[in-house]
Scaffold this active site. Structure first.
Site, PDB file in Angstrom:
ATOM      1  N   PHE A 129      -7.419  11.011  -1.003  1.00 17.84           N
ATOM      2  CA  PHE A 129      -7.094  10.235   0.193  1.00 17.84           C
ATOM      3  C   PHE A 129      -6.204   9.079  -0.229  1.00 17.84           C
ATOM      4  O   PHE A 129      -6.564   8.305  -1.121  1.00 17.84           O
ATOM      5  CB  PHE A 129      -8.356   9.698   0.890  1.00 17.84           C
ATOM      6  CG  PHE A 129      -8.034   8.981   2.168  1.00 17.84           C
ATOM      7  CD1 PHE A 129      -7.772   9.703   3.328  1.00 17.84           C
ATOM      8  CD2 PHE A 129      -7.938   7.602   2.219  1.00 17.84           C
ATOM      9  CE1 PHE A 129      -7.426   9.057   4.517  1.00 17.84           C
ATOM     10  CE2 PHE A 129      -7.603   6.944   3.400  1.00 17.84           C
ATOM     11  CZ  PHE A 129      -7.350   7.678   4.547  1.00 17.84           C
ATOM     12  N   ASP A 214      -4.091   5.393  -7.887  1.00  7.67           N
ATOM     13  CA  ASP A 214      -4.519   4.778  -6.633  1.00  7.67           C
ATOM     14  C   ASP A 214      -5.914   4.206  -6.860  1.00  7.67           C
ATOM     15  O   ASP A 214      -6.910   4.928  -6.852  1.00  7.67           O
ATOM     16  CB  ASP A 214      -4.514   5.839  -5.523  1.00  7.67           C
ATOM     17  CG  ASP A 214      -5.027   5.288  -4.186  1.00  7.67           C
ATOM     18  OD1 ASP A 214      -5.663   4.213  -4.187  1.00  7.67           O
ATOM     19  OD2 ASP A 214      -4.799   5.947  -3.160  1.00  7.67           O
ATOM     20  N   LYS A 243      -8.358  -3.103  -0.511  1.00  2.00           N
ATOM     21  CA  LYS A 243      -9.800  -3.210  -0.244  1.00  2.00           C
ATOM     22  C   LYS A 243     -10.470  -4.443  -0.862  1.00  2.00           C
ATOM     23  O   LYS A 243     -10.361  -5.536  -0.337  1.00  2.00           O
ATOM     24  CB  LYS A 243     -10.495  -1.919  -0.698  1.00  2.00           C
ATOM     25  CG  LYS A 243     -10.217  -0.744   0.255  1.00  2.00           C
ATOM     26  CD  LYS A 243     -11.069   0.436  -0.060  1.00  2.00           C
ATOM     27  CE  LYS A 243     -10.838   1.625   0.829  1.00  2.00           C
ATOM     28  NZ  LYS A 243     -11.497   1.579   2.121  1.00  2.00           N
TER      29      LYS A 243
HETATM   30  N1  PLP Z   1      -6.301   5.042  -1.060  1.00  2.00           N
HETATM   31  C1  PLP Z   1      -7.618   5.182  -1.210  1.00  2.00           C
HETATM   32  C2  PLP Z   1      -8.161   5.740  -2.488  1.00  2.00           C
HETATM   33  C3  PLP Z   1      -8.494   4.789  -0.193  1.00  2.00           C
HETATM   34  O1  PLP Z   1      -9.802   4.941  -0.347  1.00  2.00           O
HETATM   35  C4  PLP Z   1      -7.938   4.251   0.991  1.00  2.00           C
HETATM   36  C5  PLP Z   1      -8.819   3.872   2.119  1.00  2.00           C
HETATM   37  O2  PLP Z   1      -9.917   4.341   2.255  1.00  2.00           O
HETATM   38  C6  PLP Z   1      -6.550   4.123   1.112  1.00  2.00           C
HETATM   39  C7  PLP Z   1      -5.764   4.522   0.056  1.00  2.00           C
HETATM   40  C8  PLP Z   1      -5.925   3.538   2.344  1.00  2.00           C
HETATM   41  O3  PLP Z   1      -6.166   2.170   2.401  1.00  2.00           O
HETATM   42  P1  PLP Z   1      -5.967   1.358   3.792  1.00  2.00           P
HETATM   43  O4  PLP Z   1      -6.990   1.873   4.732  1.00  2.00           O
HETATM   44  O5  PLP Z   1      -6.160  -0.084   3.402  1.00  2.00           O
HETATM   45  O6  PLP Z   1      -4.580   1.636   4.251  1.00  2.00           O
END
Ligand code: PLP
Length: 391
Positions: A129, A214, A243
């Site tokens: 994700f 990520d 986050k």
């Molecule tokens: N990347 C990862 C691993 C995530 O867990 C998330 C959100 O859950 C995102 C990207 C996207 O982040 P945002 O919701 O702040 O755009």
């Protein structure tokens, strides 16, 4: 009650929260909940942390925003602190995780274009994700979230997570980068084998690809180190986080080092709010508090304590497929789907999440004590055992 004036992208939301303190939230009827989700890995320091509240107010009273046409001291200080913490060279600030990943994707594409690759391709993982913008949605390895949004972007190929051979097989002359979560969060708290990142690093070195991690969910002390890649002896070329960086204040960061750090040049990328003084002052305080409160160490101690006690309480339960953790990314995988547990736990004053259908995911604040952990284990174990008895 949910207002019809809010676009219904999150489905039915039964709870309305009005206040938070430490590991607890209170709803509009005065009921208290132990928050074992922290706003999905956001409030590592817990709710209404006095030092973060102070940082928000003191910067709000001084300077909230100015354009990225100008320098500000908070942005410079945060950039330097983050680069020291990660041993990266520079940073682009965004407002969210998806935007941090957008910056990473742009770096990878331009890195390829600069080398004369006209159709640069980024390898990402099934089950991953990366966000909800069009590029990060395309990068995400979950077909369900893409339905209805065609045409998606070109330039992404997906391979199985934790499978080095499938990465090697998918490399073509157009491949420019590998984008991967050190632990898949939304995909089910999938923890790869110990040498996965090291092996990906070698592949990237061999083929001149960018390794882009990520760490939007795994970063900011959640797994027991400031960033999850620091469990192994490697460094990414690009590192994204968000986050937990703001403890609830919206901020994201895309860090780069070496060849990746010089790819974006004036005019290539930007954001009105990204890196504004308020966000940066708060994030710097968050990082300092995470360190001073030994949150990474507590994540290891409490994460291990939680899974030991779950293993004891749930020993012999035929519903348990696996219990695993890295710090305070904790998963109890059941042998059946269990979405109903979210509501049942909330009715008992505990906030949890179920992801990938059958994985109970716990992401509590990094400040939890053994007493909080005991409460989580007690409530959740009883619910799992009664689910089993229902047959
Ligand atoms: N990347 C990862 C691993 C995530 O867990 C998330 C959100 O859950 C995102 C990207 C996207 O982040 P945002 O919701 O702040 O755009």
């Amino acid at each position: 009650m949910q207002s019809a004036a809010i676009m219904n992208t999150y489905g039915e939301r039964k709870l309305t929260f009005v206040r938070g303190e430490g590991v607890y939230l209170w709803d509009d009827e005065g009921r208290r909940y132990l928050d074992a989700l922290s706003g999905i890995a956001v409030c590592g320091l817990g709710h209404s942390h006095p030092s973060i509240t102070e940082a928000i107010s003191e910067q709000a009273a001084c300077l909230v925003h100015t354009s990225n046409l100008y320098n500000t001291e908070p942005q410079q200080k945060l950039a330097e602190y983050l680069c020291d913490l990660t041993d990266m060279d520079n940073v682009f600030f965004s407002n969210s995780g998806a935007e941090a990943n957008e910056a990473a994707i742009k770096i990878a594409r331009k890195y390829g274009n600069d080398k004369g690759i006209k159709n640069p391709t980024i390898i990402t993982m099934n089950g991953s994700f990366h966000g909800r913008t069009m590029a990060t949605l395309t990068a995400t390895g979950n077909p369900k979230v893409k339905v209805g949004f065609a045409p998606l972007l070109d330039g992404f190929s997906h391979v199985d997570y934790d499978d080095i051979e499938s990465v090697k097989k998918s490399i073509t002359p157009n491949t420019v980068a590998i984008m991967v979560e050190p632990i898949q969060g939304e995909g089910g708290v999938n923890i790869p084998h110990e040498h996965y990142l090291t092996e990906l690093r070698s592949i990237c070195d061999e083929h001149d690809l960018l390794l882009m991690l990520d760490e939007i969910q795994t970063g900011n002390s959640r797994t027991g180190k400031p960033f999850a890649f620091q469990h192994c002896n490697i460094k990414p070329d690009v590192l994204t986080t968000a986050k937990g960086l703001g403890n609830g204040f919206p901020i994201g960061a895309c860090l780069a080092q070496g060849k990746a750090s010089q790819v974006l040049q004036p005019g290539n990328h930007g954001s009105t709010y990204g890196g504004n003084p308020l966000g940066c002052h708060v994030a710097l305080r968050v990082l300092k508090e995470l360190k001073e409160s030994n949150c990474a160490e507590n994540a290891v101690t409490m994460g291990d304590y939680l899974i030991r006690n779950f293993a004891t309480e749930l020993a012999g339960s035929s519903l348990i497929a696996n219990i695993r953790n890295k710090g305070l990314m904790v998963a109890i995988e059941l042998t059946q789907d269990c979405p109903e547990l979210v509501g049942e736990a909330a009715a008992c004053g505990l906030l949890i999440n179920v992801t990938a259908g059958n994985v109970i995911r716990l992401l509590p604040p990094l400040i939890i004590s053994a007493e909080h952990a005991d409460e989580i284990v007690k409530v959740l174990s009883q619910l799992i055992l009664s689910l089993e008895n229902k047959g």
